[in-house]
Design an enzyme around this catalytic site. Structure first.
Site, PDB file in Angstrom:
ATOM      1  N   ASP A 285       0.836  -1.188   0.000  1.00 20.15           N
ATOM      2  CA  ASP A 285       0.000   0.000   0.000  1.00 20.15           C
ATOM      3  C   ASP A 285       0.880   1.252   0.000  1.00 20.15           C
ATOM      4  OD1 ASP A 285      -2.728   1.228   0.434  1.00 20.15           O
ATOM      5  OD2 ASP A 285      -1.711   1.961   2.230  1.00 20.15           O
TER       6      ASP A 285
ATOM      7  N   GLU B 104       1.636  -0.558  -4.997  1.00 17.93           N
ATOM      8  CA  GLU B 104       0.699   0.507  -5.321  1.00 17.93           C
ATOM      9  C   GLU B 104       1.580   1.730  -5.545  1.00 17.93           C
ATOM     10  OE1 GLU B 104      -3.424   2.452  -3.685  1.00 17.93           O
ATOM     11  OE2 GLU B 104      -1.789   2.220  -2.256  1.00 17.93           O
TER      12      GLU B 104
END
Length: 723
Positions: free
Chosen positions: A364, A400
């Site tokens: 993330d 990401e």
């Protein structure tokens, strides 16, 4: 104020391992707290009435910032925490406060409720939990009854623990939430729904296998806590991007029986889930959040890292150590310039691979992990360490590739062998099939097809660069149309704007850049269903027939809806849970997705490892790809710059080992006549038409030079006939 420790400890610590190590006669324990003057290990005992009693032991140290000791008699199941003594000077980022019981950053299990109130803050706060005016003053309220505790865990497990190592070339990723996936899944018993065990239930596995999924990517399962502002609203952090512990599984996702048995049973349930998925040939990828923690901004609660030493973990302002520099939008960001932060992340990753059997990770806000202060460095020490580590380098490592800091968009700029979520793919496909179609319906000129063609081909502009010949390869592009964050596939074709009122933020949260199209009216409308379904088939067809690694969002295969909410991170209810009850048209769409995945699985022509060159590969007479206009002639370069290029053909060579694939794409509103190209001089069989509501057997044989009519806003897929 905390009393003095009951005793000091002998030195018997394995100095190279942080956290707790269970031994036959007790535990070794070590923790980093570089600037502390004393660190106590607190064994927490809770009687039947909920009364807490502590046994405190002064750890030895510090040695290079590490406090350690051997504690006899401590066994698995023991609750514990740390109390840290030292300087109180918030202006210098020193918030040592022994009144706060701290979770071990390396705890393998956590237990207990979170009671948000003044006691969880190291500084004094008012009734609204805001700091008292003036200089931050030390709070003497004991936090132990109000925070989760670390728990000593028995790591034993009777089943196999290992990884699958499936090749990227066959990988199809399915992003799901542990609870949302099975809370309403037929065939999963009620007591297993929404749990780790439910994910591994035969009903769940059967659905994944029949669909053609090879990798289940789970939203965060690390232990988590809700943000204070969500608690105040009566909501929770459903998605789990607010980590309390990077080694401990989230206990609320376990079965009731495992939760009652304690964290050791929770961990065994997680291992069992992974083992059963592996047995079915499905890899497990974890979404991990190493970019920030649950302690929020500079005046957030003190739960773990803040009390051990802010400056050892968090990214601070270059001019004022009392301020955090936040590039994640959460109030804090872990600083990967710091050795202990990098060590913690690497230790956590190795633990989940070696002890649990996890096959890969999705990072993330990964740009934060590669920041050297304000600058992102592709070959950051963390990435160099991870991609060369003998345990981690062969895992599926997915970035990401953005955060909220300066120059935070970095798709395609991470090092090999990692892969990136390709937001350029998402945007191009949505624009071509949705917003550009709306423009045409309104009587205006759409964009040309250059961007879509680049994404169909594997995004060489992003992933072919670098020192390695051929760059990172096509499979480094994680292609997706939807993800947990944003509209579902059905909502993309049903809403022009977000509808996030249930989040209680005045519909201000969530992105406004949806590139969606409601096809004429906002919300669910039976009269628009046919047109919307064709758009959905175009979107999913483009995803599954493009070069790269496809990722689907759970429930999109049956066209689930979130009623227009594009940010349901705080909705642990039917809005986010997949409703598996389907109507016939949903079954038809599910059949379409399964059919396309089967074609992709059966034919290597849809899974090229290298980028197209437009020339024949060794031993082949046909170029690896040929771009053809709808008249059957090779597409001239200038034509790509015209909106008329939205009708084109893509002929992909199977290299003599596989069939050749011919894609006909009509991105215009009206039907168009296409001339079948020559190729190898063989006829082509029609195997899929996005204008059809359900896959079927076609009798159409397209001969080179013949013409076929392709419906407006649709795709046709042909495979060469070997006869």
């Amino acid at each position: 104020m905390a009393r003095a420790p009951e005793q000091t400890l002998p030195r018997r610590i394995r100095a190279n391992r942080l956290g707790v190590t269970v031994l036959p006669d007790g535990i070794d324990v070590s923790v980093v707290s570089t600037h502390a003057s004393l660190v106590e290990f607190c064994a927490v005992d809770i009687d039947g009435a909920g009364t807490i009693r502590e046994r405190r032991f002064a750890l030895n140290g510090p040695e290079l910032g590490v406090w350690s000791g051997f504690i006899p008699g401590i066994k698995p199941g023991q609750h514990y925490g740390f109390r840290v003594h030292g300087r109180w000077d918030p202006d210098a980022s020193m918030r040592h406060n022994p009144a706060k019981l701290l979770v071990d950053p390396y705890a393998l299990g956590v237990a207990g409720d979170y009671d948000l109130g003044p006691a969880v803050y190291s500084h004094q706060v008012d009734d609204s939990l805001h700091p008292l005016p003036g200089r931050r003053r030390l709070s003497e309220l004991d936090s132990a009854p109000h925070v989760p505790h670390s728990v000593v865990v028995d790591e034993s497990y009777d089943g196999p623990v290992g990884t699958l190592d499936l090749p990227w070339s066959t990988t199809v990723i399915y992003e799901a939430h542990v609870r949302g996936l099975t809370m309403a899944m037929p065939g999963v018993p009620a007591h297993l729904r929404g749990t780790y065990a439910g994910v591994a239930h035969p009903a769940t596995i059967t659905h994944l296998k029949e669909l053609g999924i090879t990798a289940l990517q789970l939203l965060p399962i690390h232990a988590k806590l809700p943000e204070p502002f969500l608690i105040e609203k009566g909501l929770t952090n459903y998605w789990g991007y607010n980590t309390l512990g990077f080694f401990a599984p989230e206990p609320s996702y376990a079965t009731k029986a495992a939760q009652e048995a304690g964290p050791s049973a929770v961990l065994r349930e997680v291992k069992g889930m992974v083992s059963l998925l592996h047995e079915a040939g499905i890899e497990v990828i974890l979404d991990v959040v190493y970019n920030h923690t649950c302690e929020a901004g500079i005046d957030g609660p003190t739960l773990s890292w803040r009390g051990l030493g802010e400056s050892s973990f968090y990214m601070q302002s270059g001019t004022n150590p009392a301020d955090f520099w936040d590039v994640t939008g959460t109030g804090n960001s872990l600083d990967f310039r710091l050795r202990r932060v990098t060590q913690m992340a690497l230790d956590s990753l190795r633990y989940w691979v070696e002890k649990v059997g996890i096959d890969g990770f999705r990072f993330d806000l990964a740009v934060t992990l590669g920041r050297q202060g304000r600058e992102f460095i592709p070959h950051h020490p963390f990435y160099v360490a991870m991609t060369t580590d003998p345990v981690l380098r062969s895992r599926k490592l997915i970035n990401e590739p953005w955060d909220l800091g300066p120059n935070g968009w970095r798709t395609g700029q991470f090092p090999s062998p990692t892969a990136d979520w390709n937001d350029r793919f998402r945007n191009a496909v949505r624009s071509f099939w949705l917003t550009d179609q709306r423009v045409q319906v309104d009587g205006h000129k759409p964009h040309d097809s250059r961007e879509l063609v680049t994404r169909l081909s594997g995004s060489a502009d992003l992933f072919s660069r670098g020192r390695t010949p051929g760059g990172r390869g096509t499979f480094a592009s994680i292609n997706f149309i939807t993800a947990h964050d944003g509209f579902t596939l059905r909502d993309l074709v049903t809403y022009d704007g977000k509808h996030n009122e249930a989040n209680l933020e005045g519909n201000r949260d969530g992105t406004n850049d949806n590139r969606s199209w409601n096809h004429g009216a906002e919300g669910h409308n039976p009269e628009l269903l046919e047109a919307r379904l064709k758009s959905m088939r175009n979107l999913i067809g483009t995803l599954l027939l493009s070069s790269g690694t496809p990722m689907m969002t759970a429930g999109d295969e049956i066209a689930r809806t979130q009623d227009g909410n594009n940010n349901p991170y705080c909705q642990d209810n039917e809005l986010s849970w997949i409703d598996w009850r389907t109507e016939p048209w949903q079954d038809d769409f599910h059949a379409t997705v399964s059919h396309l995945l089967q074609l992709r699985r059966e034919h290597e022509v849809f899974r090229p490892a290298g980028f197209f060159s437009g020339t024949p590969r060794t031993g082949d007479s046909l170029p690896d790809v040929t771009w053809i206009d709808r008249g059957g002639a090779e597409m001239p370069a200038w034509k790509w710059f015209e909106p008329s290029s939205r009708t084109f053909q893509m002929l992909r060579s199977g290299g003599g080992r596989d069939v050749d694939a011919l894609l006909m794409i009509n991105g215009l509103v009206d039907d168009a006549e296409f001339t079948v190209p020559t190729g190898r001089g063989r006829p082509f069989d029609l195997v899929w038409d996005s204008a059809e509501p359900r896959p079927k057997r076609f009798d159409e044989l397209a001969l080179p030079g013949s013409t076929v009519m392709v419906n407006g806003q649709s795709i046709r897929l042909y495979l060469s006939n070997p006869s």
